[in-house]
Design an enzyme around this catalytic site. Sequence first.
Site, mmCIF file in Angstrom:
data_model
loop_
_atom_site.group_PDB
_atom_site.id
_atom_site.type_symbol
_atom_site.label_atom_id
_atom_site.label_comp_id
_atom_site.label_asym_id
_atom_site.label_seq_id
_atom_site.Cartn_x
_atom_site.Cartn_y
_atom_site.Cartn_z
ATOM 1 N N ASN A 36 0.837 -1.191 0.000
ATOM 2 C CA ASN A 36 0.000 0.000 0.000
ATOM 3 C C ASN A 36 0.869 1.237 0.000
ATOM 4 O O ASN A 36 1.741 1.322 -0.890
ATOM 5 C CB ASN A 36 -1.137 -0.045 1.042
ATOM 6 C CG ASN A 36 -0.767 -0.305 2.470
ATOM 7 O OD1 ASN A 36 -0.470 -1.416 2.840
ATOM 8 N ND2 ASN A 36 -0.806 0.701 3.302
ATOM 9 N N ASP A 37 0.681 2.174 0.902
ATOM 10 C CA ASP A 37 1.272 3.515 0.777
ATOM 11 C C ASP A 37 2.732 3.563 0.323
ATOM 12 O O ASP A 37 3.567 2.817 0.839
ATOM 13 C CB ASP A 37 1.280 4.229 2.136
ATOM 14 C CG ASP A 37 -0.022 4.137 2.875
ATOM 15 O OD1 ASP A 37 -0.979 3.557 2.355
ATOM 16 O OD2 ASP A 37 -0.055 4.654 4.001
#
Length: 493
Positions: A36-37
């Site tokens: 993710n991020d």
Amino acid sequence: MYTLERATNYIRTNSNQVKDDYRHHYHIMAPIGWINDPNGFIYYRGEYHLFYQYYPYKAEWGPMHWGHAKSKDLINWETAPVALAPDQTYDKDGCFSGTAIEKDGEMYLMYTGHIMGEKDEDIRQVQCIAVSSDGINFEKVQQNPVIAENNLPKNANPQDFRDPKVIKKGEFYYSLIASKAEYGGGQILLYKSRDLLDWVFVSVMLKGEEGEGIMWECPDLFSLDGKDVLIISVEGLPKQGIKFPNTHSVISIIGKMDWEEGTFHKEKTEELDYGLDFYAPQTITDNKHRRIMISWMQMWGRNIPTETENHGWAGAMTLPRELSIKNNHIYQSPIAEIKNYYKNKQSINNIRLKDDSKEFIELSGEVYALELNLNTKMGKRFELEVRSNEEERTLIAYDCDSDLLELNRKSSGVEIVGKEDEHVHKRAVYCDSERGKLNLEIFIDKASIEVFINKGKFTMTSTIYPKKKADKLKIAAEGDIEIVSLDKWDIEV
Ligand code: FRU
């Protein structure tokens, strides 16, 4: 027990099992597993480094590691060894998002240690530092955690305190940290340090209000073209007309940072991307003084086909984008280096379509860039169909009267549904076009589309997962539409 060694061995022995049907050609991905991020984006000793939230063992979110990729030109990335594993008591359930910053020639990472307990109230999030002298191998410092519960202001909740963004200003380092306030919404806390290890609380830099989301994440702050800009990734922002239909939204706030008071004064808030998959962006400046942004190209709360259909990986990053501000508005341009990978230019100029549609065989493809200039003054509606076959298509439709552009992935391929009250398959944005002129730059990869509208005034980013080969391109016009120019380049990295 998670360790760097275990992650490295697992990645080495299992990456060849990942299915490559949807693997991107020019967007950052992990070799295997979930990302993710973007984290710790930095230009360091002549190279761009991008770390990311990473769970190598499955294509789903799990105890977070920091994966790592590096590049000389922001397009051609090589995978570096995993940088952080959740292997300490203070980060045992995850090394959450954070920043990289250079100090005395070394690379420092500031990240959030996530610690779970029996109950939700027992969760603790604390801030930690890891240091590297080569930008590859990191050591967590013995002072960790460097900011913990005892250093929180009264109104902040210790369960939601994460995603430090570190900035150097004069002789001080500042850290902006996302926090949940007692009223149940987001706020950004500001901390200050001389050495990145000893931190004092300065202020609540900005506090959300009712209706501004249930938690703010991943703050970023920078000055650009004479303005200060705060970017926040917001959980649960209520839908407002065509804005914020996703479970999570990214907002940019142009304003003024008062460093004396430690507060941010808002002037103008906008949604940063009008697509379906854009979250948790990070920015840096590089040696050319460009402000560059990369974002996670997925969304929380929806099925991800590469996970549900067992491809062994999930998640990618957007194309890096250069930011600028004109008339108090943030523009995003595709990073210039992508042009170095353009091949096989095809051009079509000055074609009129009048209540007609046409397939352009010479513009077929699955991995390419497209630039389109239209004159829509005499038209009613324009439709561009990309990544299509007999059953599937991704549709970009423009209504000439209202100036509304819609990106629709309802028929793109594998259906994507989520936790929203109503399923969100399409989004639209008013383009702010001048006198019937519409400019679109479109970047297509195996499982994504990024649309830059009117020289980057607005963007729309979405994933798409066609079930079979989908490479056709069609254009349809209602009324009289002039294609002033249409250029296509394959992208080969
Ligand atoms: C945002 C986020 C961050 C957190 C990370 C955990 O997408 O929820 O707030 O640090 O992901 O993976």
